[in-house]
Design a protein around this motif. Sequence first.
Motif, PDB file in Angstrom:
ATOM      1  N   PRO A 220      -6.082   3.111  -2.575  1.00  0.00           N
ATOM      2  CA  PRO A 220      -4.624   3.136  -2.419  1.00  0.00           C
ATOM      3  C   PRO A 220      -3.794   3.978  -3.604  1.00  0.00           C
ATOM      4  O   PRO A 220      -3.101   4.485  -3.471  1.00  0.00           O
ATOM      5  CB  PRO A 220      -4.090   1.743  -2.682  1.00  0.00           C
ATOM      6  CG  PRO A 220      -5.044   0.739  -3.415  1.00  0.00           C
ATOM      7  CD  PRO A 220      -6.524   1.604  -2.885  1.00  0.00           C
ATOM      8  N   LEU A 221      -4.412   3.763  -4.966  1.00  0.00           N
ATOM      9  CA  LEU A 221      -3.892   4.648  -5.921  1.00  0.00           C
ATOM     10  C   LEU A 221      -3.788   5.910  -5.821  1.00  0.00           C
ATOM     11  O   LEU A 221      -3.141   6.836  -6.105  1.00  0.00           O
ATOM     12  CB  LEU A 221      -4.461   4.324  -7.308  1.00  0.00           C
ATOM     13  CG  LEU A 221      -4.279   2.797  -7.698  1.00  0.00           C
ATOM     14  CD1 LEU A 221      -4.925   2.662  -8.907  1.00  0.00           C
ATOM     15  CD2 LEU A 221      -2.790   2.495  -7.890  1.00  0.00           C
ATOM     16  N   LEU A 222      -4.900   6.472  -5.234  1.00  0.00           N
ATOM     17  CA  LEU A 222      -5.008   8.149  -4.959  1.00  0.00           C
ATOM     18  C   LEU A 222      -4.470   8.501  -3.774  1.00  0.00           C
ATOM     19  O   LEU A 222      -3.879   9.657  -3.644  1.00  0.00           O
ATOM     20  CB  LEU A 222      -6.549   8.426  -5.526  1.00  0.00           C
ATOM     21  CG  LEU A 222      -6.959   8.262  -6.798  1.00  0.00           C
ATOM     22  CD1 LEU A 222      -8.461   8.667  -6.970  1.00  0.00           C
ATOM     23  CD2 LEU A 222      -6.116   9.126  -7.838  1.00  0.00           C
ATOM     24  N   TYR A 223      -4.964   7.780  -2.619  1.00  0.00           N
ATOM     25  CA  TYR A 223      -4.685   8.462  -1.250  1.00  0.00           C
ATOM     26  C   TYR A 223      -3.497   7.920  -0.802  1.00  0.00           C
ATOM     27  O   TYR A 223      -2.821   8.842   0.287  1.00  0.00           O
ATOM     28  CB  TYR A 223      -5.891   8.003  -0.301  1.00  0.00           C
ATOM     29  CG  TYR A 223      -7.323   8.411  -0.601  1.00  0.00           C
ATOM     30  CD1 TYR A 223      -7.387   9.827   0.099  1.00  0.00           C
ATOM     31  CD2 TYR A 223      -8.151   8.073  -1.642  1.00  0.00           C
ATOM     32  CE1 TYR A 223      -8.608  10.457  -0.084  1.00  0.00           C
ATOM     33  CE2 TYR A 223      -9.265   8.765  -1.795  1.00  0.00           C
ATOM     34  CZ  TYR A 223      -9.498   9.874  -1.021  1.00  0.00           C
ATOM     35  OH  TYR A 223     -10.689  10.241  -1.409  1.00  0.00           O
ATOM     36  N   LEU A 224      -2.843   6.771  -1.225  1.00  0.00           N
ATOM     37  CA  LEU A 224      -1.549   6.472  -0.512  1.00  0.00           C
ATOM     38  C   LEU A 224      -0.607   6.427  -1.425  1.00  0.00           C
ATOM     39  O   LEU A 224       0.579   5.903  -1.454  1.00  0.00           O
ATOM     40  CB  LEU A 224      -1.850   4.931  -0.235  1.00  0.00           C
ATOM     41  CG  LEU A 224      -2.894   4.737   0.800  1.00  0.00           C
ATOM     42  CD1 LEU A 224      -3.263   3.313   1.174  1.00  0.00           C
ATOM     43  CD2 LEU A 224      -2.820   5.381   2.095  1.00  0.00           C
ATOM     44  N   VAL A 225      -1.015   6.779  -2.767  1.00  0.00           N
ATOM     45  CA  VAL A 225      -0.012   6.772  -4.072  1.00  0.00           C
ATOM     46  C   VAL A 225       1.341   5.976  -3.630  1.00  0.00           C
ATOM     47  O   VAL A 225       2.232   6.581  -3.251  1.00  0.00           O
ATOM     48  CB  VAL A 225       0.355   8.064  -4.576  1.00  0.00           C
ATOM     49  CG1 VAL A 225       1.084   7.990  -5.785  1.00  0.00           C
ATOM     50  CG2 VAL A 225      -0.900   8.991  -4.568  1.00  0.00           C
ATOM     51  N   PRO A 226       1.553   4.784  -4.208  1.00  0.00           N
ATOM     52  CA  PRO A 226       2.491   4.043  -4.079  1.00  0.00           C
ATOM     53  C   PRO A 226       3.554   4.301  -4.974  1.00  0.00           C
ATOM     54  O   PRO A 226       3.463   4.840  -5.813  1.00  0.00           O
ATOM     55  CB  PRO A 226       2.118   2.544  -4.388  1.00  0.00           C
ATOM     56  CG  PRO A 226       0.511   2.309  -4.554  1.00  0.00           C
ATOM     57  CD  PRO A 226       0.301   4.055  -4.811  1.00  0.00           C
TER      58      PRO A 226
END
Lengths: 226, 164
Positions: A220-226
Amino acid sequence: MSHAGHTVPAPAGFVPHTVAHHFESQEQEYQSAKLGFWLFLVTEILLFGGLFVAYFYYHTVHHDAFSIGGKQLSWKLGTTNTAVLLFSSFTMAMGVRSAQLSQKKAMLTYLVLTFLCACGFLVVKYFEYSAKIDHGLGAGSMFHPHDPQLLGYEGLSMFFALYWTMTGIHGFHVLCGMVVIAWLIWRGAKGELHAKHYMPVDIVGLYWHLVDLIWIFLFPLLYLVP
Amino acid sequence: MTTLDAAAPGHGHGHGHSAHAEAHGHEHDHHVCGVPTFVGILLILFVLTVLTVGVSHFDFGRFNMWIAMAIAAVKASLVISVFMHVLWDTTINRIFFLSSFLFLGLFFLFAFADLLARGDLVKAHARPAPLDASDISEWGPGTKEHKFFEQFKNREKNGKAKGH
């Protein structure tokens, strides 16, 4: 019969395990190995922990650049790899279970499946990496984005530096995991891993789950960058 | 040696604590997880992955990060407690492993105490500096776009020289 230097009888068709002479019992040998390995995993958590702190720090400072950076990665490939790793964690857990039950064939099948998942993960990663290189989205001095829309975002190079470092170290762990899983397959085929001695499978299992654990946060941190 | 068979598949808490195993402390005396437990955990992990991806398509502002991390934390605790057998491990192993998260927490605490105390740093960089590059169609040395890029680089350099 499980004392130091003693050979513990193995189930029929398996190679018996000899307790190392410096251990009082097989249980002590097992628990020492386990504790030692948990300590190693603690150092792993702290290694990646430093990178996660760096990520969150720069995410706070360069929020918009990170958001743009995340959009340059393929969330579809990221999701695929997440599913592959989660499934491989399951097959690894099943492999440990089969070893505990002296089910040699099942154990080898699950270990081979885990190994293949690791290969699949790295193949997907290879395609992702080459696409990033093609677009000039390398790390550090290799960061020269070809897309002019990406110019002017201060912190974007930091996002990609973190992307390469974090997924690179993680990918290296996957590679190491493949080596130790191959070692397990080799030993398992020889009949050395069974209910009376499954500690190596147990420990490699812990390592493999940690690799999965790190990815659960990286995705989530790299691909979906919240 | 049939202790293991007693701890056979499907029994969630199949501790094979026979008198024999306790007397000699064999390796086979440890917990064996049932197949349905592992399958169930895998399915939950898949569902939570889909949820993470789904949620990321909505804009909840700063809460996106909290939601994503909360889901990841649930996934992580499932992997740790069941796949890594921490639920059935010895107390000392649990303390060792879980303490790493405590130290990680300290690491985060002090790094962020520092960052948030320097509010100007966050503010100064929070805005992107997008260039009006909508009319750019080609890229390479010698093109108008490349000159534009060089200009931008110089602008950045000058900015730094001024002690920005």
